[in-house]
Scaffold this motif. Sequence first.
Motif, short mmCIF file in Angstrom:
data_model
loop_
_atom_site.label_atom_id
_atom_site.label_comp_id
_atom_site.label_asym_id
_atom_site.label_seq_id
_atom_site.Cartn_x
_atom_site.Cartn_y
_atom_site.Cartn_z
N TRP A 164 0.74 -1.11 -0.31
CA TRP A 164 -0.02 0.24 0.30
C TRP A 164 1.29 1.19 -0.19
O TRP A 164 0.31 2.12 -0.82
CB TRP A 164 -0.59 -0.02 1.21
N ALA A 165 2.34 1.30 0.56
CA ALA A 165 2.86 2.51 0.76
C ALA A 165 3.54 2.46 -0.57
O ALA A 165 3.80 3.97 -0.65
CB ALA A 165 3.57 2.40 1.97
N LYS A 166 3.93 1.49 -1.10
CA LYS A 166 4.53 1.37 -2.29
C LYS A 166 3.66 2.27 -3.49
O LYS A 166 3.94 2.84 -4.52
CB LYS A 166 4.82 0.19 -2.78
N PHE A 167 2.64 1.71 -3.22
CA PHE A 167 1.30 2.52 -4.88
C PHE A 167 1.29 4.01 -4.42
O PHE A 167 1.23 4.45 -5.43
CB PHE A 167 -0.18 1.25 -3.97
N LEU A 168 1.07 4.17 -3.23
CA LEU A 168 0.75 5.67 -2.39
C LEU A 168 1.82 6.55 -3.14
O LEU A 168 2.48 7.65 -3.80
CB LEU A 168 0.90 6.07 -0.69
N ALA A 169 3.45 5.64 -3.19
CA ALA A 169 4.53 6.49 -3.22
C ALA A 169 4.68 6.49 -4.92
O ALA A 169 4.83 7.46 -5.10
CB ALA A 169 5.83 5.36 -2.71
N ALA A 170 4.56 5.11 -5.44
CA ALA A 170 4.49 5.52 -6.70
C ALA A 170 3.61 6.07 -8.02
O ALA A 170 3.86 6.20 -8.33
CB ALA A 170 4.53 3.93 -7.14
N ASN A 171 2.48 6.34 -6.70
CA ASN A 171 1.34 7.52 -7.43
C ASN A 171 1.33 8.67 -7.34
O ASN A 171 0.57 8.86 -7.58
CB ASN A 171 -0.39 6.40 -7.52
N ALA A 172 2.48 8.98 -7.11
CA ALA A 172 2.65 10.14 -6.28
C ALA A 172 2.55 11.16 -6.91
O ALA A 172 1.94 12.89 -7.33
CB ALA A 172 3.47 10.54 -5.14
N PHE A 173 3.46 11.07 -8.51
CA PHE A 173 3.31 12.27 -9.56
C PHE A 173 2.11 12.26 -9.97
O PHE A 173 1.72 13.38 -10.47
CB PHE A 173 4.14 11.35 -10.25
N GLY A 174 0.90 10.89 -9.94
CA GLY A 174 -0.28 11.43 -10.95
C GLY A 174 -1.03 11.99 -9.65
O GLY A 174 -2.21 12.13 -10.41
N GLY A 175 -0.87 11.63 -8.91
CA GLY A 175 -1.68 12.12 -7.20
C GLY A 175 -1.19 13.43 -7.48
O GLY A 175 -2.57 14.78 -7.77
N VAL A 176 0.02 14.43 -7.89
CA VAL A 176 -0.10 15.51 -7.92
C VAL A 176 -0.90 15.94 -9.20
O VAL A 176 -1.32 16.76 -9.10
CB VAL A 176 1.71 16.03 -8.07
N VAL A 177 -0.47 15.43 -10.36
CA VAL A 177 -1.55 16.37 -11.70
C VAL A 177 -2.18 15.74 -11.30
O VAL A 177 -3.19 16.70 -11.93
CB VAL A 177 -0.88 14.83 -12.86
N ASN A 178 -3.37 14.94 -10.64
CA ASN A 178 -4.95 14.92 -10.42
C ASN A 178 -4.81 16.25 -9.05
O ASN A 178 -6.05 16.94 -9.98
CB ASN A 178 -4.92 13.29 -9.73
N TYR A 179 -4.76 16.11 -8.53
CA TYR A 179 -4.49 16.90 -7.52
C TYR A 179 -5.04 18.79 -8.15
O TYR A 179 -5.43 19.49 -8.07
CB TYR A 179 -3.79 17.21 -6.61
N GLY A 180 -3.13 18.89 -8.87
CA GLY A 180 -3.23 20.12 -9.80
C GLY A 180 -4.19 20.73 -10.97
O GLY A 180 -5.13 22.01 -10.77
#
Length: 152
Positions: free
Chosen positions: A93-109
Amino acid sequence: MGGPIDGSVDGPVDGLADSRLRRLAVQFGKFGLVGVVGLVVDTAVVYALVFGAGLEFFAARVPAYLAAATTTFALNRAFTFRGAADAPLHIQWAKFLAANAFGGVVNYGVSVGLEAALPVAEAHPVLAVAAGSLSGMVLNFAASKHLVFKGA
């Protein structure tokens, strides 16, 4: 003799490439379906926090994203990338959140930018949430497949 008109020759390598491409397309489709569930969770949390608790949209996006990411992690682990090398649940789960962090930043922005710039997105936050989700999808698929759920 026997090859296609363009002169290429079908063989085992072509069949292998076709089967890998088909498998990738199926996984991407499953990832997209899971993403729709994540979008519903994301939107529900945003609406609950904005219209129920009175939070500002930009602040509601953080817990909403975490709820959606946790939901999509569980579904992708069980459905999309079943058969991947299993790590302990909390580590994966932690790897998933970390690996998807860049996509998450794009999503948020994208979502916050649209909500701030477009009155229609401010009135209907689901539009901003959906645009953000789509904008990070390809990045998150690649990160999930190659960094989190290796071997699936």
